[in-house]
Motif scaffolding. Structure first.
Motif, short mmCIF file in Angstrom:
data_model
loop_
_atom_site.label_atom_id
_atom_site.label_comp_id
_atom_site.label_asym_id
_atom_site.label_seq_id
_atom_site.Cartn_x
_atom_site.Cartn_y
_atom_site.Cartn_z
N PHE A 111 0.87 -1.17 0.00
CA PHE A 111 0.00 0.00 0.00
C PHE A 111 0.91 1.22 0.00
CE2 PHE A 111 -2.04 -3.40 2.35
CZ PHE A 111 -3.22 -3.54 1.64
N HIS A 112 1.03 1.88 -1.14
CA HIS A 112 1.95 3.00 -1.31
C HIS A 112 3.35 2.54 -0.92
CE1 HIS A 112 -1.57 5.40 -2.16
NE2 HIS A 112 -2.11 4.99 -1.03
N GLU A 113 3.95 3.07 0.13
CA GLU A 113 5.29 2.66 0.54
C GLU A 113 5.27 1.61 1.66
OE1 GLU A 113 8.03 3.54 -1.12
OE2 GLU A 113 6.61 4.55 -2.45
N SER A 114 4.11 1.24 2.15
CA SER A 114 4.00 0.23 3.20
C SER A 114 3.92 -1.16 2.58
CB SER A 114 2.76 0.48 4.06
OG SER A 114 2.86 1.72 4.71
N ARG A 115 4.48 -2.14 3.28
CA ARG A 115 4.47 -3.52 2.80
C ARG A 115 4.14 -4.47 3.94
NH1 ARG A 115 6.66 -1.54 -1.27
NH2 ARG A 115 8.49 -1.66 -2.48
N LEU A 116 3.49 -5.58 3.56
CA LEU A 116 3.14 -6.60 4.55
C LEU A 116 3.33 -7.97 3.90
CD1 LEU A 116 0.46 -6.95 7.09
CD2 LEU A 116 0.30 -8.54 5.19
N MET A 117 3.96 -8.87 4.65
CA MET A 117 4.05 -10.26 4.23
C MET A 117 3.66 -11.11 5.43
SD MET A 117 7.11 -12.53 2.54
CE MET A 117 8.19 -12.38 3.92
N ALA A 118 2.74 -12.03 5.22
CA ALA A 118 2.29 -12.91 6.29
C ALA A 118 2.26 -14.34 5.77
CB ALA A 118 0.90 -12.50 6.78
N TYR A 119 2.72 -15.28 6.59
CA TYR A 119 2.72 -16.68 6.21
C TYR A 119 2.51 -17.53 7.45
CZ TYR A 119 7.50 -15.98 7.76
OH TYR A 119 8.61 -15.64 8.49
N GLY A 120 1.89 -18.68 7.28
CA GLY A 120 1.65 -19.54 8.43
C GLY A 120 0.82 -20.76 8.08
N ALA A 121 0.21 -21.31 9.11
CA ALA A 121 -0.55 -22.55 8.96
C ALA A 121 -1.83 -22.49 9.77
CB ALA A 121 0.30 -23.74 9.42
N SER A 122 -2.74 -23.41 9.49
CA SER A 122 -4.00 -23.45 10.23
C SER A 122 -4.48 -24.89 10.38
CB SER A 122 -5.07 -22.61 9.54
OG SER A 122 -5.27 -23.04 8.22
N ILE A 123 -5.29 -25.09 11.42
CA ILE A 123 -5.97 -26.36 11.67
C ILE A 123 -7.45 -26.10 11.39
CG2 ILE A 123 -6.57 -28.09 13.38
CD1 ILE A 123 -4.01 -27.28 14.90
N LEU A 124 -8.07 -26.96 10.60
CA LEU A 124 -9.45 -26.77 10.15
C LEU A 124 -10.34 -27.87 10.72
CD1 LEU A 124 -8.40 -26.51 6.42
CD2 LEU A 124 -8.73 -24.59 7.96
N SER A 125 -11.57 -27.51 11.05
CA SER A 125 -12.55 -28.49 11.50
C SER A 125 -13.92 -28.07 10.98
CB SER A 125 -12.55 -28.53 13.03
OG SER A 125 -13.50 -29.45 13.49
N TYR A 126 -14.59 -28.99 10.28
CA TYR A 126 -15.90 -28.71 9.69
C TYR A 126 -16.93 -29.72 10.19
CZ TYR A 126 -12.94 -26.21 6.35
OH TYR A 126 -12.01 -25.39 5.77
N PHE A 127 -18.13 -29.22 10.45
CA PHE A 127 -19.24 -30.07 10.89
C PHE A 127 -20.47 -29.70 10.08
CE2 PHE A 127 -22.91 -30.45 13.90
CZ PHE A 127 -23.02 -31.83 13.83
#
Length: 177
Positions: A84-100
């Motif tokens: 965003f203009h001169e700002s930067r963001l990087m995010a990475y990771g993992a998740s545990i999912l559960s569906y019912f």
């Protein structure tokens, strides 16, 4: 005896218990029903956004184990880059999912996500470089039609100053094959 001190740790512990209980209840039936790999479904999400001197790209593949017609549990990975203009963001990771799925067309979901966030925020007086872990616990409800679910989810751990998401409420579209 297990002693849990922080609120976040308690929430993660409770989530894991509720996410894993359905698998324990159906273990015997799963073994009798067939091959493990036939019950694996793949999916995920892609995102791409452009604007006035802004760019955002995201990819989040996931795989779930469909224990039976009602329960599924799985893992996901996530990567997000934004400028965003001169700002930067990087995010990475993992998740545990559960569906019912209590009935065919309704899906209840819980997702515990842990992201590593690296951001550089530019402002008139200089820049702020920040690196931190950002947890999220999404609880959601959606309408399912075969492989697609459309719904809304809420991040109960939402922190306006740390979350990469603009709001605790988020619509979603899930596709699994």
């Amino acid at each position: 005896m297990i002693h849990i001190k922080s609120t976040l740790s308690k929430m993660i512990f409770i989530f894991l218990i509720f996410a894993l209980l359905p698998l324990d209840s159906y273990t015997q039936g799963i073994r009798a029903q067939g091959d493990f790999w036939q019950k694996i479904r793949y999916g995920g999400g892609l995102g791409l956004g452009f604007g006035n001197d802004t760019f955002n790209a995201a990819i989040s593949p996931s795989a779930i184990y469909q224990a039976n017609d009602y329960f599924a549990i799985g893992l996901g990975l996530g990567f997000n880059y934004a400028k965003f203009h001169e700002s930067r963001l990087m995010a990475y990771g993992a998740s545990i999912l559960s569906y019912f799925n209590p009935i065919d067309v309704i899906q209840l979901s819980a997702e515990l996500e842990q992201l590593r966030v690296n951001r550089k925020l530019a402002n008139p007086t200089g820049s702020l470089v920040d690196n931190y872990w950002s947890p999220a616990l999404f609880l959601g409800v959606g309408y399912s039609n075969r492989n697609v679910t459309v719904g809304i989810r809420y991040d109960v751990l939402y922190d306006e100053g740390k979350s990469i998401y603009s709001d605790a409420w988020m619509p979603f579209v899930r596709v699994y094959f």
